[in-house]
Each structure stands twice: as structure tokens, then as C-alpha cells.
Design a protein around this motif. Structure first.
Motif, PDB file in Angstrom:
ATOM      1  N   VAL A   1      -0.768 -13.647   0.138  1.00 29.67           N
ATOM      2  CA  VAL A   1      -0.290 -12.610  -0.653  1.00 29.67           C
ATOM      3  C   VAL A   1       1.007 -13.012  -1.259  1.00 29.67           C
ATOM      4  O   VAL A   1       2.112 -13.208  -0.366  1.00 29.67           O
ATOM      5  CB  VAL A   1      -0.344 -11.410  -0.197  1.00 29.67           C
ATOM      6  CG1 VAL A   1       0.172 -10.245  -1.134  1.00 29.67           C
ATOM      7  CG2 VAL A   1      -1.484 -10.791   0.593  1.00 29.67           C
TER       8      VAL A   1
ATOM      9  N   LEU B   1       4.774  -4.201   4.378  1.00 29.78           N
ATOM     10  CA  LEU B   1       3.611  -3.778   3.494  1.00 29.78           C
ATOM     11  C   LEU B   1       2.419  -3.487   4.190  1.00 29.78           C
ATOM     12  O   LEU B   1       1.747  -2.509   3.998  1.00 29.78           O
ATOM     13  CB  LEU B   1       3.467  -4.922   2.408  1.00 29.78           C
ATOM     14  CG  LEU B   1       2.183  -4.678   1.600  1.00 29.78           C
ATOM     15  CD1 LEU B   1       2.166  -3.647   0.466  1.00 29.78           C
ATOM     16  CD2 LEU B   1       2.192  -6.139   0.556  1.00 29.78           C
TER      17      LEU B   1
ATOM     18  N   VAL C   1       4.183 -12.614  -4.776  1.00 35.37           N
ATOM     19  CA  VAL C   1       4.687 -12.051  -6.063  1.00 35.37           C
ATOM     20  C   VAL C   1       5.964 -12.827  -6.549  1.00 35.37           C
ATOM     21  O   VAL C   1       6.795 -13.054  -5.607  1.00 35.37           O
ATOM     22  CB  VAL C   1       4.756 -10.535  -6.007  1.00 35.37           C
ATOM     23  CG1 VAL C   1       5.498 -10.051  -6.991  1.00 35.37           C
ATOM     24  CG2 VAL C   1       3.806  -9.563  -5.575  1.00 35.37           C
TER      25      VAL C   1
ATOM     26  N   GLY D   1       2.827  -6.035  -4.914  1.00 36.64           N
ATOM     27  CA  GLY D   1       2.157  -6.653  -3.673  1.00 36.64           C
ATOM     28  C   GLY D   1       1.213  -5.627  -3.098  1.00 36.64           C
ATOM     29  O   GLY D   1      -0.135  -5.883  -2.698  1.00 36.64           O
ATOM     30  N   ARG D   2       1.506  -4.495  -3.126  1.00 33.75           N
ATOM     31  CA  ARG D   2       0.552  -3.226  -2.699  1.00 33.75           C
ATOM     32  C   ARG D   2      -0.514  -3.182  -3.417  1.00 33.75           C
ATOM     33  O   ARG D   2      -1.579  -3.049  -2.984  1.00 33.75           O
ATOM     34  CB  ARG D   2       1.512  -1.935  -2.738  1.00 33.75           C
ATOM     35  CG  ARG D   2       0.600  -0.862  -1.982  1.00 33.75           C
ATOM     36  CD  ARG D   2       1.230   0.471  -1.990  1.00 33.75           C
ATOM     37  NE  ARG D   2       2.812   0.542  -1.553  1.00 33.75           N
ATOM     38  CZ  ARG D   2       2.726   0.841  -0.245  1.00 33.75           C
ATOM     39  NH1 ARG D   2       1.712   0.772   0.539  1.00 33.75           N
ATOM     40  NH2 ARG D   2       3.958   0.695   0.385  1.00 33.75           N
TER      41      ARG D   2
ATOM     42  N   GLN E   1       9.295  -8.665  -7.640  1.00 34.75           N
ATOM     43  CA  GLN E   1       8.903  -8.119  -6.353  1.00 34.75           C
ATOM     44  C   GLN E   1       9.567  -6.675  -6.433  1.00 34.75           C
ATOM     45  O   GLN E   1      10.561  -6.634  -7.045  1.00 34.75           O
ATOM     46  CB  GLN E   1       9.394  -9.027  -5.229  1.00 34.75           C
ATOM     47  CG  GLN E   1       8.734 -10.171  -4.917  1.00 34.75           C
ATOM     48  CD  GLN E   1       9.250 -11.185  -3.857  1.00 34.75           C
ATOM     49  OE1 GLN E   1      10.088 -10.850  -3.323  1.00 34.75           O
ATOM     50  NE2 GLN E   1       8.862 -12.537  -3.873  1.00 34.75           N
ATOM     51  N   GLY E   2       9.091  -5.814  -5.451  1.00 28.84           N
ATOM     52  CA  GLY E   2       9.829  -4.464  -5.202  1.00 28.84           C
ATOM     53  C   GLY E   2       9.368  -3.711  -6.284  1.00 28.84           C
ATOM     54  O   GLY E   2       9.863  -2.627  -6.365  1.00 28.84           O
ATOM     55  N   MET E   3       8.466  -3.962  -6.884  1.00 28.10           N
ATOM     56  CA  MET E   3       7.895  -2.928  -8.027  1.00 28.10           C
ATOM     57  C   MET E   3       6.328  -2.572  -7.709  1.00 28.10           C
ATOM     58  O   MET E   3       5.948  -1.863  -8.575  1.00 28.10           O
ATOM     59  CB  MET E   3       7.880  -3.769  -9.531  1.00 28.10           C
ATOM     60  CG  MET E   3       9.160  -4.242  -9.694  1.00 28.10           C
ATOM     61  SD  MET E   3       9.262  -4.747 -11.538  1.00 28.10           S
ATOM     62  CE  MET E   3       8.447  -5.794 -11.637  1.00 28.10           C
ATOM     63  N   GLY E   4       5.810  -2.777  -6.420  1.00 26.16           N
ATOM     64  CA  GLY E   4       4.706  -2.200  -6.152  1.00 26.16           C
ATOM     65  C   GLY E   4       3.449  -3.026  -6.297  1.00 26.16           C
ATOM     66  O   GLY E   4       2.432  -2.922  -6.028  1.00 26.16           O
TER      67      GLY E   4
ATOM     68  N   ARG F   1       8.762 -12.798   7.934  1.00 22.77           N
ATOM     69  CA  ARG F   1       8.295 -12.125   6.754  1.00 22.77           C
ATOM     70  C   ARG F   1       8.419 -10.607   6.854  1.00 22.77           C
ATOM     71  O   ARG F   1       7.261  -9.907   6.869  1.00 22.77           O
ATOM     72  CB  ARG F   1       6.763 -12.550   6.233  1.00 22.77           C
ATOM     73  CG  ARG F   1       6.584 -13.993   6.286  1.00 22.77           C
ATOM     74  CD  ARG F   1       5.243 -14.456   5.254  1.00 22.77           C
ATOM     75  NE  ARG F   1       5.019 -15.812   5.398  1.00 22.77           N
ATOM     76  CZ  ARG F   1       5.400 -16.602   4.395  1.00 22.77           C
ATOM     77  NH1 ARG F   1       6.212 -16.069   3.263  1.00 22.77           N
ATOM     78  NH2 ARG F   1       4.943 -17.746   4.249  1.00 22.77           N
TER      79      ARG F   1
ATOM     80  N   SER G   1       0.637 -12.646   9.609  1.00 29.77           N
ATOM     81  CA  SER G   1       1.804 -12.672   8.825  1.00 29.77           C
ATOM     82  C   SER G   1       3.006 -12.962   9.769  1.00 29.77           C
ATOM     83  O   SER G   1       3.057 -12.400  10.944  1.00 29.77           O
ATOM     84  CB  SER G   1       2.236 -11.518   8.117  1.00 29.77           C
ATOM     85  OG  SER G   1       3.420 -11.830   7.175  1.00 29.77           O
TER      86      SER G   1
HETATM   87  C1  LIG Z   1       5.235  -9.617   0.658  1.00 27.55           C
HETATM   88  C2  LIG Z   1       5.311  -9.370  -0.916  1.00 27.55           C
HETATM   89  C3  LIG Z   1       3.967  -9.839  -1.511  1.00 27.55           C
HETATM   90  C4  LIG Z   1       5.367  -7.913  -1.299  1.00 27.55           C
HETATM   91  O1  LIG Z   1       5.216  -7.733  -2.543  1.00 27.55           O
HETATM   92  P1  LIG Z   1       6.118  -6.795  -3.590  1.00 27.55           P
HETATM   93  O2  LIG Z   1       5.439  -6.666  -4.952  1.00 27.55           O
HETATM   94  O3  LIG Z   1       7.717  -6.992  -3.396  1.00 27.55           O
HETATM   95  O4  LIG Z   1       5.810  -5.581  -2.713  1.00 27.55           O
HETATM   96  P2  LIG Z   1       5.690  -3.985  -3.101  1.00 27.55           P
HETATM   97  O5  LIG Z   1       6.846  -3.738  -4.269  1.00 27.55           O
HETATM   98  O6  LIG Z   1       4.067  -3.670  -3.429  1.00 27.55           O
HETATM   99  O7  LIG Z   1       6.315  -3.123  -1.812  1.00 27.55           O
HETATM  100  C5  LIG Z   1       5.280  -2.534  -0.927  1.00 27.55           C
HETATM  101  C6  LIG Z   1       5.881  -2.477   0.398  1.00 27.55           C
HETATM  102  O8  LIG Z   1       6.243  -3.534   0.806  1.00 27.55           O
HETATM  103  C7  LIG Z   1       7.520  -3.312   1.955  1.00 27.55           C
HETATM  104  N1  LIG Z   1       8.491  -3.968   1.263  1.00 27.55           N
HETATM  105  C8  LIG Z   1       8.637  -4.634   0.219  1.00 27.55           C
HETATM  106  N2  LIG Z   1       9.717  -5.397  -0.039  1.00 27.55           N
HETATM  107  C9  LIG Z   1      10.386  -5.137   1.117  1.00 27.55           C
HETATM  108  C10 LIG Z   1      11.604  -5.577   1.445  1.00 27.55           C
HETATM  109  N3  LIG Z   1      12.497  -6.383   0.784  1.00 27.55           N
HETATM  110  N4  LIG Z   1      12.086  -5.125   2.736  1.00 27.55           N
HETATM  111  C11 LIG Z   1      11.197  -4.560   3.626  1.00 27.55           C
HETATM  112  N5  LIG Z   1      10.111  -4.007   3.245  1.00 27.55           N
HETATM  113  C12 LIG Z   1       9.678  -4.282   1.963  1.00 27.55           C
HETATM  114  C13 LIG Z   1       7.679  -1.853   1.753  1.00 27.55           C
HETATM  115  O9  LIG Z   1       6.815  -1.441   2.761  1.00 27.55           O
HETATM  116  C14 LIG Z   1       6.976  -1.394   0.399  1.00 27.55           C
HETATM  117  O10 LIG Z   1       6.497  -0.047   0.489  1.00 27.55           O
HETATM  118  P3  LIG Z   1       7.813   1.166  -0.297  1.00 27.55           P
HETATM  119  O11 LIG Z   1       8.075   0.363  -1.729  1.00 27.55           O
HETATM  120  O12 LIG Z   1       6.837   2.177  -0.219  1.00 27.55           O
HETATM  121  O13 LIG Z   1       8.641   1.127   0.686  1.00 27.55           O
HETATM  122  C15 LIG Z   1       6.520 -10.089  -1.566  1.00 27.55           C
HETATM  123  O14 LIG Z   1       7.799  -9.925  -1.035  1.00 27.55           O
HETATM  124  C16 LIG Z   1       6.327 -11.770  -1.412  1.00 27.55           C
HETATM  125  O15 LIG Z   1       5.744 -12.367  -2.448  1.00 27.55           O
HETATM  126  N6  LIG Z   1       7.110 -12.350  -0.713  1.00 27.55           N
HETATM  127  C17 LIG Z   1       7.063 -13.583  -0.398  1.00 27.55           C
HETATM  128  C18 LIG Z   1       5.842 -14.299   0.001  1.00 27.55           C
HETATM  129  C19 LIG Z   1       5.239 -13.650   1.459  1.00 27.55           C
HETATM  130  O16 LIG Z   1       5.809 -13.442   2.062  1.00 27.55           O
HETATM  131  N7  LIG Z   1       3.828 -13.399   1.234  1.00 27.55           N
HETATM  132  C20 LIG Z   1       3.307 -12.892   2.518  1.00 27.55           C
HETATM  133  C21 LIG Z   1       2.442 -14.004   2.960  1.00 27.55           C
HETATM  134  S1  LIG Z   1       1.809 -13.130   4.752  1.00 27.55           S
END
Ligand SMILES: CC(C)(COP(=O)(O)OP(=O)(O)OC[C@H]1O[C@@H](n2cnc3c(N)ncnc32)[C@H](O)[C@@H]1OP(=O)(O)O)[C@@H](O)C(=O)NCCC(=O)NCCS
Length: 145
Positions: A78, A124, A80, A90-91, A85-88, A118, A114
Motif C-alpha cells: 500500500v 491506518l 501513496v 491510502g484508506r 499523502q494525508g488526503m485519505g 511504519r 507492516s
Molecule cells: C501508509 C500510507 C499508504 C497511508 O496513505 P495516506 O493516503 O497518507 O493515508 P490516509 O490519508 O488515507 O490516512 C488514513 C489514516 O492513516 C493514518 N495516518 C496517515 N498518515 C499518518 C501519519 N503521518 N501519522 C500517523 N497516522 C497517519 C491515520 O490513521 C489516518 O486516518 P485519519 O486521517 O482519520 O487520522 C502512506 O503514508 C504511504 O504511502 N507511506 C509510505 C509507504 C508505506 O509505509 N506503506 C505501507 C506499507 S505496509
């Protein structure tokens, strides 16, 4: 943002996937043959999120398999783009994968792993209802001969 299951991959799309693989891990490199294999396999699903210009800005993979204890699906890779990132997204990607299973009409146990470092990913998954499981995870690289 639009999420779809990818069924074919142009060279431009491959380069976008390459960037995402780099975000996932600095030690991994995307391989064209492997991506084509993912797309060709019926039980492997590559879901991609695209921006308004059609650029791939996020992805996840889901593999399904059936064993005597039931139907399982594992969600992997997974990711982004940092600027999205932080725009929903990943969810939404994980939700899309889960909905894909629900739409099959069959029941699955969904697993994922994970690293504790991470932080965002672990938050998430927990926020989506995934529960940590006490187990040992082993890996072994097997090279073809
Ligand atoms: C993990 C990842 C895919 C999340 O994607 P994203 O689009 O940024 O996440 P979302 O905006 O959908 O956030 C969903 C939830 O994730 C958590 N979250 C997202 N960013 C966060 C941060 N910086 N710190 C803590 N929690 C976080 C929160 O619970 C968030 O829910 P909320 O917005 O209601 O608080 C992204 O951070 C990423 O690509 N990371 C690098 C690669 C990685 O680690 N992948 C996972 C491999 S197991």
C-alpha cells in the motif's frame, strides 16, 4: 481521484509504478516482468489510484488464495506518493480492495503485515479494524535454477 483494478500497463504507467515502489522501499526496484505477471494472474490484483490527469499516485496489491482452512486475501504494498499523502487515499485504496472481495460474494480472512516503524500504515490498518496477531513471520529467498 479514481481507483481501478489495473489490467494492462504502458511504459509511462510502469515508470509511475517504479516511483511508487521507490517510496515503499529504497532497496526494492520495480521489475517490468513482475508487474506484467501481477496483471496476468487471476488471483493477484493491482489497484491504482489516479489523479485528474490519469497519473498513478497510489497503489495497493491484493492476492487471494484458498487453503484447507478457508479463503484468504493478503494486502501488500500500500503506497501513496508523498505529495498526495494525508488526503485519505491510502484508506480509499484499502477500502477498495476490501469492497472488491465483498463484491465477489465470498468470505475471506484478510491479512497484512507492516513494520512497526511504519507509523502511518499501522495507524491506518488499526483504524480500519485490522487487529495485530501474535505470530512469527518468516521469509526465505528461493532462487530459480
Ligand atoms: C501508509 C500510507 C499508504 C497511508 O496513505 P495516506 O493516503 O497518507 O493515508 P490516509 O490519508 O488515507 O490516512 C488514513 C489514516 O492513516 C493514518 N495516518 C496517515 N498518515 C499518518 C501519519 N503521518 N501519522 C500517523 N497516522 C497517519 C491515520 O490513521 C489516518 O486516518 P485519519 O486521517 O482519520 O487520522 C502512506 O503514508 C504511504 O504511502 N507511506 C509510505 C509507504 C508505506 O509505509 N506503506 C505501507 C506499507 S505496509
Amino acid at each position: 481521484m479514481k481507483i481501478t483494478r489495473m489490467t494492462s500497463c504502458t511504459d509511462i504507467e510502469f515508470r509511475q509504478i517504479e516511483v511508487l515502489v521507490g517510496v515503499l522501499s529504497s532497496s526494492c526496484k520495480a521489475n517490468r516482468d513482475v508487474i506484467d505477471e501481477v496483471l496476468a494472474k487471476e488471483d493477484s490484483h493491482l489497484f491504482v489510484a489516479r489523479d485528474a490527469d490519469g497519473r498513478i499516485v497510489g497503489m495497493t496489491t491484493m492476492c487471494c488464495f484458498t487453503i484447507p482452512t478457508g479463503r484468504h486475501a493478503t494486502i501488500e504494498d500500500v503506497v501513496v506518493l508523498p505529495e498526495c499523502q494525508g488526503m485519505g487515499l491510502g484508506r480509499k485504496l484499502v477500502q477498495y480492495a476490501l469492497q472488491y472481495l465483498k463484491d465477489s460474494g465470498l468470505s475471506y480472512k484478510v491479512g497484512l503485515t507492516s513494520k512497526p516503524t511504519r507509523i502511518a500504515a499501522n495507524a491506518l490498518y488499526r483504524s480500519m479494524g485490522f487487529k495485530p496477531k501474535e505470530t512469527n513471520v518468516y521469509t526465505l529467498d528461493v532462487a530459480g535454477v
